[in-house]
Write an enzyme that holds these catalytic residues in place. Sequence first.
Site, PDB file in Angstrom:
ATOM      1  N   GLU A 171      -0.244  -6.393   2.090  1.00  0.00           N
ATOM      2  CA  GLU A 171      -0.183  -5.210   2.959  1.00  0.00           C
ATOM      3  C   GLU A 171      -0.738  -5.599   4.320  1.00  0.00           C
ATOM      4  O   GLU A 171      -1.859  -6.088   4.426  1.00  0.00           O
ATOM      5  CB  GLU A 171      -0.997  -4.069   2.340  1.00  0.00           C
ATOM      6  CG  GLU A 171      -1.345  -2.922   3.274  1.00  0.00           C
ATOM      7  CD  GLU A 171      -0.137  -2.192   3.859  1.00  0.00           C
ATOM      8  OE1 GLU A 171       0.821  -1.904   3.124  1.00  0.00           O
ATOM      9  OE2 GLU A 171      -0.155  -1.925   5.087  1.00  0.00           O
TER      10      GLU A 171
ATOM     11  N   GLY B 295       0.178   1.297  -3.269  1.00  0.00           N
ATOM     12  CA  GLY B 295       0.086   0.627  -4.563  1.00  0.00           C
ATOM     13  C   GLY B 295       0.786   1.290  -5.736  1.00  0.00           C
ATOM     14  O   GLY B 295       0.636   0.841  -6.875  1.00  0.00           O
TER      15      GLY B 295
ATOM     16  N   ALA C 247       0.834  -1.215   0.000  1.00  0.00           N
ATOM     17  CA  ALA C 247       0.000   0.000   0.000  1.00  0.00           C
ATOM     18  C   ALA C 247       0.867   1.263   0.000  1.00  0.00           C
ATOM     19  O   ALA C 247       1.943   1.255   0.593  1.00  0.00           O
ATOM     20  CB  ALA C 247      -0.908   0.007   1.230  1.00  0.00           C
TER      21      ALA C 247
ATOM     22  N   CYS D  98      12.917   4.399   1.812  1.00  0.00           N
ATOM     23  CA  CYS D  98      13.089   5.821   1.490  1.00  0.00           C
ATOM     24  C   CYS D  98      13.735   6.481   2.706  1.00  0.00           C
ATOM     25  O   CYS D  98      13.180   7.417   3.276  1.00  0.00           O
ATOM     26  CB  CYS D  98      11.770   6.472   1.085  1.00  0.00           C
ATOM     27  SG  CYS D  98      10.471   6.322   2.298  1.00  0.00           S
TER      28      CYS D  98
HETATM   29  C1  LIG Z   1       7.062   2.102   2.215  1.00  0.00           C
HETATM   30  S1  LIG Z   1       5.391   1.661   2.335  1.00  0.00           S
HETATM   31  C2  LIG Z   1       5.097   0.825   0.804  1.00  0.00           C
HETATM   32  C3  LIG Z   1       4.815   1.754  -0.344  1.00  0.00           C
HETATM   33  C4  LIG Z   1       4.333   1.002  -1.580  1.00  0.00           C
HETATM   34  N1  LIG Z   1       5.275  -0.031  -1.970  1.00  0.00           N
HETATM   35  C5  LIG Z   1       4.111   1.929  -2.759  1.00  0.00           C
HETATM   36  O1  LIG Z   1       5.001   2.070  -3.590  1.00  0.00           O
HETATM   37  O2  LIG Z   1       3.026   2.512  -2.835  1.00  0.00           O
HETATM   38  C6  LIG Z   1       5.447   0.313   3.443  1.00  0.00           C
HETATM   39  C7  LIG Z   1       4.094  -0.355   3.658  1.00  0.00           C
HETATM   40  O3  LIG Z   1       4.308  -1.523   4.454  1.00  0.00           O
HETATM   41  C8  LIG Z   1       3.215  -1.672   5.338  1.00  0.00           C
HETATM   42  N2  LIG Z   1       3.711  -2.504   6.443  1.00  0.00           N
HETATM   43  C9  LIG Z   1       4.229  -2.124   7.626  1.00  0.00           C
HETATM   44  N3  LIG Z   1       4.639  -3.189   8.324  1.00  0.00           N
HETATM   45  C10 LIG Z   1       4.397  -4.273   7.550  1.00  0.00           C
HETATM   46  C11 LIG Z   1       4.598  -5.663   7.708  1.00  0.00           C
HETATM   47  N4  LIG Z   1       5.172  -6.146   8.807  1.00  0.00           N
HETATM   48  N5  LIG Z   1       4.220  -6.497   6.715  1.00  0.00           N
HETATM   49  C12 LIG Z   1       3.635  -6.013   5.598  1.00  0.00           C
HETATM   50  N6  LIG Z   1       3.406  -4.703   5.381  1.00  0.00           N
HETATM   51  C13 LIG Z   1       3.785  -3.842   6.345  1.00  0.00           C
HETATM   52  C14 LIG Z   1       2.864  -0.244   5.710  1.00  0.00           C
HETATM   53  O4  LIG Z   1       1.535  -0.177   6.187  1.00  0.00           O
HETATM   54  C15 LIG Z   1       3.067   0.478   4.387  1.00  0.00           C
HETATM   55  O5  LIG Z   1       1.866   0.516   3.666  1.00  0.00           O
END
Ligand SMILES: C[S@@+](CC[C@H](N)C(=O)[O-])C[C@H]1O[C@@H](n2cnc3c(N)ncnc32)[C@H](O)[C@@H]1O
Length: 301
Positions: free
Chosen positions: A133, A113, A111, A229
């Site tokens: 997610e 996405g 998320a 990031c």
């Molecule tokens: C850096 S963001 C991802 C952004 C996404 N890849 C994009 O380009 O739109 C990291 C995501 O990992 C989710 N997240 C946090 N801990 C997590 C976990 N243990 N397993 C899976 N998802 C996780 C967060 O809610 C967040 O939406």
Amino acid sequence: MERAFEGYSEFIPFFSDFQDCLQTPLPQHLRVNTLKISTLPLLRALERKGIFLKAALDSETPLFLAPEGTSLGRWLEYALGYIHPQALTSCAASLFLGPETGSYVLDLCAAPGGKTSHLSQLMKGEGLIVANELHRKRHMPLMNTLSRLGVLNAVLTGYPAQEFPFRGKFDYVLADVPCSGEGTFRYGRDHFPEKTRGSRPNVWETQRRIILRGFDLLKEGGQMLYATCTYNPEENESVVAHLQKHRDAEIMKIDSPLPFLPGLSGWNRETYGEDMKNAARFYPHYVNSVGFFMAKIGRRR
Ligand SMILES: C[S@@+](CC[C@H](N)C(=O)[O-])C[C@H]1O[C@@H](n2cnc3c(N)ncnc32)[C@H](O)[C@@H]1O
């Protein structure tokens, strides 16, 4: 007030340029969603409205600089799913992973996405993406992005990435992990200084578990992109080094049209392997976009 990221002056070259860059607004970029429209008809339709886009990067994906001060979310072309606002460096992640059409892809932290939909675009909508997610409240934004952009080859799951339970193996894994988000910082935005170093204590523990699980889910010969990031080596090189300590993982060279600096050779009394130089550090004073770290990791046959 302490200057932002002062502790990183040891490894960020031209540190005062870096600091100056953080005082300037972050440019907005947009990706043309070729799942729904080709570039030329889109550019022509925009030009008829008096909007002239400047190309941002020569890559497989058409990427443009948005006009200053515009709110892309209000454009009809946004609602129609013809464009997606996305940082240049964020787009680079899916480009570097470069999934082949028809392949089997796992996006561990998906998320909202941006990268999932870009991966689908690169796969021409063929093959399968498992978009995972953990947080339920982020499932709807993820679904909205995928449906607006016409992504038809993705399914959504909601597991902790570090315990992702499938037994099947994937050709490609994207681990765009939760991180302290230092690379998104520009002065004048509301989340400073709390979100600089140390704002997410021990997030590296989760990152280390996610990178190991992602690697174990790769087919032999498969590839994973690990991305954050953030600038903090504890969330970057150190996590990749942890993987290399426990698995036979190779850091592959990245062919980048965007300027970047190599991964660090060591930090805080830790020394990293020779191939860490193949990882990429994106800094805003080199590429005017969100700061990122990326390592492309191969699983040997
Ligand atoms: C850096 S963001 C991802 C952004 C996404 N890849 C994009 O380009 O739109 C990291 C995501 O990992 C989710 N997240 C946090 N801990 C997590 C976990 N243990 N397993 C899976 N998802 C996780 C967060 O809610 C967040 O939406």
